[in-house]
Design a protein around this motif. Structure first.
Motif, PDB file in Angstrom:
ATOM      1  N   ASN A 139      25.874  58.114  63.303  1.00  0.00           N
ATOM      2  CA  ASN A 139      25.219  59.012  64.248  1.00  0.00           C
ATOM      3  C   ASN A 139      26.229  59.971  64.870  1.00  0.00           C
ATOM      4  O   ASN A 139      26.645  59.800  66.015  1.00  0.00           O
ATOM      5  N   PRO A 140      26.650  60.991  64.119  1.00  0.00           N
ATOM      6  CA  PRO A 140      27.641  61.925  64.661  1.00  0.00           C
ATOM      7  C   PRO A 140      27.125  62.710  65.857  1.00  0.00           C
ATOM      8  O   PRO A 140      27.916  63.148  66.695  1.00  0.00           O
ATOM      9  N   ALA A 185      26.179  61.051  53.398  1.00  0.00           N
ATOM     10  CA  ALA A 185      27.312  60.420  52.718  1.00  0.00           C
ATOM     11  C   ALA A 185      28.592  61.233  52.827  1.00  0.00           C
ATOM     12  O   ALA A 185      29.693  60.670  52.837  1.00  0.00           O
ATOM     13  N   ASP A 186      28.482  62.548  52.895  1.00  0.00           N
ATOM     14  CA  ASP A 186      29.672  63.385  53.082  1.00  0.00           C
ATOM     15  C   ASP A 186      29.961  63.430  54.582  1.00  0.00           C
ATOM     16  O   ASP A 186      29.669  64.400  55.279  1.00  0.00           O
ATOM     17  N   VAL A 187      30.544  62.348  55.066  1.00  0.00           N
ATOM     18  CA  VAL A 187      30.659  62.076  56.497  1.00  0.00           C
ATOM     19  C   VAL A 187      31.314  63.219  57.275  1.00  0.00           C
ATOM     20  O   VAL A 187      30.803  63.661  58.308  1.00  0.00           O
ATOM     21  N   ALA A 188      32.458  63.697  56.814  1.00  0.00           N
ATOM     22  CA  ALA A 188      33.186  64.729  57.562  1.00  0.00           C
ATOM     23  C   ALA A 188      32.318  65.961  57.804  1.00  0.00           C
ATOM     24  O   ALA A 188      32.366  66.569  58.884  1.00  0.00           O
ATOM     25  N   LYS A 189      31.527  66.338  56.820  1.00  0.00           N
ATOM     26  CA  LYS A 189      30.648  67.507  56.962  1.00  0.00           C
ATOM     27  C   LYS A 189      29.709  67.339  58.148  1.00  0.00           C
ATOM     28  O   LYS A 189      29.534  68.250  58.967  1.00  0.00           O
ATOM     29  N   GLY A 223      28.575  52.971  62.335  1.00  0.00           N
ATOM     30  CA  GLY A 223      28.535  54.405  62.554  1.00  0.00           C
ATOM     31  C   GLY A 223      28.161  54.840  63.952  1.00  0.00           C
ATOM     32  O   GLY A 223      27.895  56.021  64.191  1.00  0.00           O
ATOM     33  N   THR A 224      28.155  53.906  64.905  1.00  0.00           N
ATOM     34  CA  THR A 224      27.840  54.237  66.289  1.00  0.00           C
ATOM     35  C   THR A 224      29.013  53.892  67.194  1.00  0.00           C
ATOM     36  O   THR A 224      29.839  53.033  66.868  1.00  0.00           O
TER      37      THR A 224
END
Length: 481
Positions: free
Chosen positions: A108-109, A157-161, A360-361
Motif C-alpha cells: 500500500n504505497p 508487481a513493479d513496486v518502485a513504479k 507491504g504496510t
C-alpha cells in the motif's frame, strides 16, 4: 519443526539482538571535503532540495520477510552474528530463498505517502536495490526481483513504479536508493570463491571481463531506473567501498573494513552522464566518494557536531533498524523534532528511515508516530522549510534559522522532554529589530520581549508556560541590522 523454520527462528533471535551492533558497523561516515556542482540545472535542483529539509527513506526488501537487519547478515565479516549450527553457504541459501515467500499482497504505497505527508516530509528515498541484490523494480538484468517471484502476477508487481507514483501525487521530490555492490550477482560475488567480506571476491586485475560485465550490469540497471520510472530527482548511491582505488584515503581506511588491492571503479562519469541526460538536473549522491558526484553529504545515524555551509543530510532511523524488525523501539516525536530542528539550524536535512512489514504496510506504531511528528512540523514548518543557516545558530536549548532572503529570523526552543516550560525564555545573539514583534508561530500571537545587556528575554503567556507537553516553541521576528 522443519529445518527452514529452525533457521528462521535462530536468525530472528540473532538479528534482533545484533541490530544495534550492525548499525554501528554498516554506517557510512561523512566526507570531510565537498565539491560544489557546476551544472546550472544541478545547482537549481540542489537549492530546491535544500528547501525541503525533511524526508523519508524506506528500506524494504527480502529482509522484511524474516524481520531482520537489511542484507548484512549474508556478509562474512567478524562483527556479524549467525547461528553457529548453520553453515555459511546454507545460511545464504536460506536468505536468498526468502524471495520464494515475499508476496506483499497488502502492498500500500498510498498509505506510506500519506503517512509521510502527515509527518510534514517533503522528499522520498526508496531502496530500489540493497546490497543483497534483490531488486524492488522490474529489472530486465536479473530474475532476482520482486517482479519475478510470487508477487509477479500482482498489478503492483513493479513496486518502485507504484511507490514513486504514490509519493509524486503527494508532492514529494523522488529519490532512488541504489546499492553499488550486488552480493547476488555472479559478477560481484563469484561463486568460484568464498565471500570473505563486503567487497567483490575476486581479483579484478586478473578477471577484467567479469568486472566489466558488472560495470555494464550496474549501468543498465541504473539506466532502467532513470528511463522507465518517471521523474527522478535524486540518485542515492550506497555502498561506498565500491569506488576508485585512488579515492581511498585515511577517512575510508578508518572505517575498519577490508580494502582490496584492486580498483572497484564502476565509471561514475559515464553513469552520471547517462542519468542526467534522462533526468536533467539530477542530484547524484555517491556517498562518501567526495568529488563531482557527491552532490550532498550523508552522515549516517548522527548529526555533525558543528554547522556546515555545504549541502548535507543526516540519515537516521525512526526505530533501531532501517528495515522492519519485530518489537522495534521507535524514537519519540519530540526526539525526532528536536533532531530536525538541530539539523536544520546546522544547515542540513533530516532523512528519517522507516521499514514496511513483509505484507507491504507500515506498522501502526510508525503511522501513529509520524502523525505525532506532523502535528508540530505542519504548524511550525515556517521555521524549517526553505530556511538557511545563521552565523549564530545555537544558544542552549534554542536553535536559529532564517529565511533565504535574510529578512526573517526564527528561534526554536527545544525543552528537555517532559519538563515544565519556563515563564521566560532567553538567548544571546539574534536580536530582534527594535520596535518589531516576536511572534509565537504556533499561536500567531505576539510575545512580550526585551533586551538586557545583549540578552533577549521572551515572556511566555501563562497558558503556554503551564503546558508541560510542549515539544518545541518556534518564534519569528525581524532581525536587527
Amino acid at each position: 519443526m522443519m529445518k527452514r523454520e529452525i533457521i528462521k527462528i535462530a536468525v530472528l533471535l540473532i538479528g534482533i539482538c545484533s541490530k544495534v551492533v550492525a548499525q554501528d558497523h554498516g554506517v557510512h561516515h561523512q566526507s570531510t571535503t565537498y565539491e560544489w556542482p557546476k551544472d546550472p540545472l544541478v545547482k537549481q535542483k540542489l537549492d530546491k532540495w535544500q528547501d525541503q529539509k525533511f524526508g523519508m527513506i524506506i528500506h524494504w526488501g527480502l529482509y522484511a520477510v524474516p524481520g531482520i537487519i537489511e542484507s548484512w547478515s549474508i556478509c562474512s565479516e567478524d562483527w556479524i552474528e549467525r547461528d553457529s549450527t548453520i553453515t555459511y553457504d546454507n545460511y545464504k541459501k536460506w536468505y536468498w530463498d526468502q524471495s520464494k515467500d515475499f508476496n506483499p499482497v497488502k502492498f500500500n504505497p498510498e498509505q506510506w505517502a500519506k503517512a509521510g505527508k502527515a509527518a510534514g516530509m517533503k522528499y522520498l528515498v526508496f531502496t530500489t536495490k540493497h546490497h543483497d541484490g534483490f531488486a524492488m523494480f522490474d529489472t530486465k538484468e536479473s530474475d532476482f526481483s520482486i517482479a519475478k517471484g510470487p508477487f509477479a502476477t500482482n498489478p503492483k508487481a513493479d513496486v518502485a513504479k507504484h511507490v514513486f507514483d504514490a509519493f509524486r501525487k503527494e508532492g514529494f521530490m523522488i529519490g532512488a536508493y541504489f546499492s553499488k555492490p550486488d552480493w547476488h550477482s555472479q559478477y560481484y560475488w563469484w561463486s568460484k570463491y568464498a565471500t570473505a567480506d563486503r567487497n567483490n571476491n575476486y581479483d579484478i586485475r586478473k578477471n577484467p571481463w567479469r568486472w566489466n560485465m558488472f560495470k555494464q550490469y550496474t549501468f543498465n540497471q541504473i539506466g532502467e531506473l532513470m528511463h522507465n520510472y518517471g521523474s527522478v530527482d535524486i540518485l542515492w548511491l550506497d555502498g561506498g567501498w565500491v569506488r576508485p582505488l585512488s579515492t581511498v584515503n585515511d577517512e575510508v581506511r578508518a572505517w575498519g573494513a577490508a580494502i582490496p588491492a584492486w580498483d572497484q571503479d564502476i565509471n561514475m562519469p559515464k553513469i552520471a552522464s547517462m542519468a542526467r541526460k534522462a533526468q536533467p538536473g539530477l542530484l547524484v549522491v555517491d556517498r562518501t566518494v567526495h568529488g563531482p558526484y557527491e552532490n550532498y553529504q550523508t552522515p549516517e545515524q548522527r548529526v555533525p557536531e558543528k554547522q556546515l555551509a555545504n549541502p548535507w543530510e543526516s540519515c537516521m532511523t525512526l526505530g533501531g533498524a532501517w528495515g522492519f524488525v519485530p518489537n522495534d523501539q521507535y524514537k519519540s516525536a519530540a526526539k525526532v523534532i528536536h533532531t530536525l530542528v538541530e539539523v536544520t539550524a546546522k544547515g542540513g536535512s533530516l532523512l528519517l528511515g522507516v521499514g514496511p512489514k513483509a505484507d507491504g504496510t507500515f506498522p501502526q506504531e510508525v503511522i501513529t508516530r509520524l502523525e505525532e511528528i506532523g502535528k508540530w512540523v505542519n504548524v511550525n514548518g515556517k521555521a524549517i522549510y526553505g530556511t538557511r543557516i545563521t552565523k549564530a545558530y545555537h544558544d542552549g536549548n534554542t536553535w536559529f534559522t532564517q529565511s533565504k532572503d535574510g529578512k526573517t529570523r526564527y528561534a526554536v526552543y527545544c525543552p528537555i522532554e517532559g519538563e515544565k516550560l519556563p515563564s521566560t525564555i532567553s538567548w544571546t545573539g539574534n536580536t530582534p529589530k527594535k520596535g518589531t514583534s516576536v511572534t509565537l508561530i504556533g499561536t500567531g500571537k505576539k510575545m512580550k520581549w526585551k533586551e538586557l545587556s545583549g540578552k533577549i528575554f521572551i515572556e511566555l503567556p501563562a497558558a503556554v508556560s503551564k503546558n508541560e507537553g510542549s515539544i518545541a516553541l518556534a518564534f519569528e521576528f525581524a532581525p536587527a541590522g
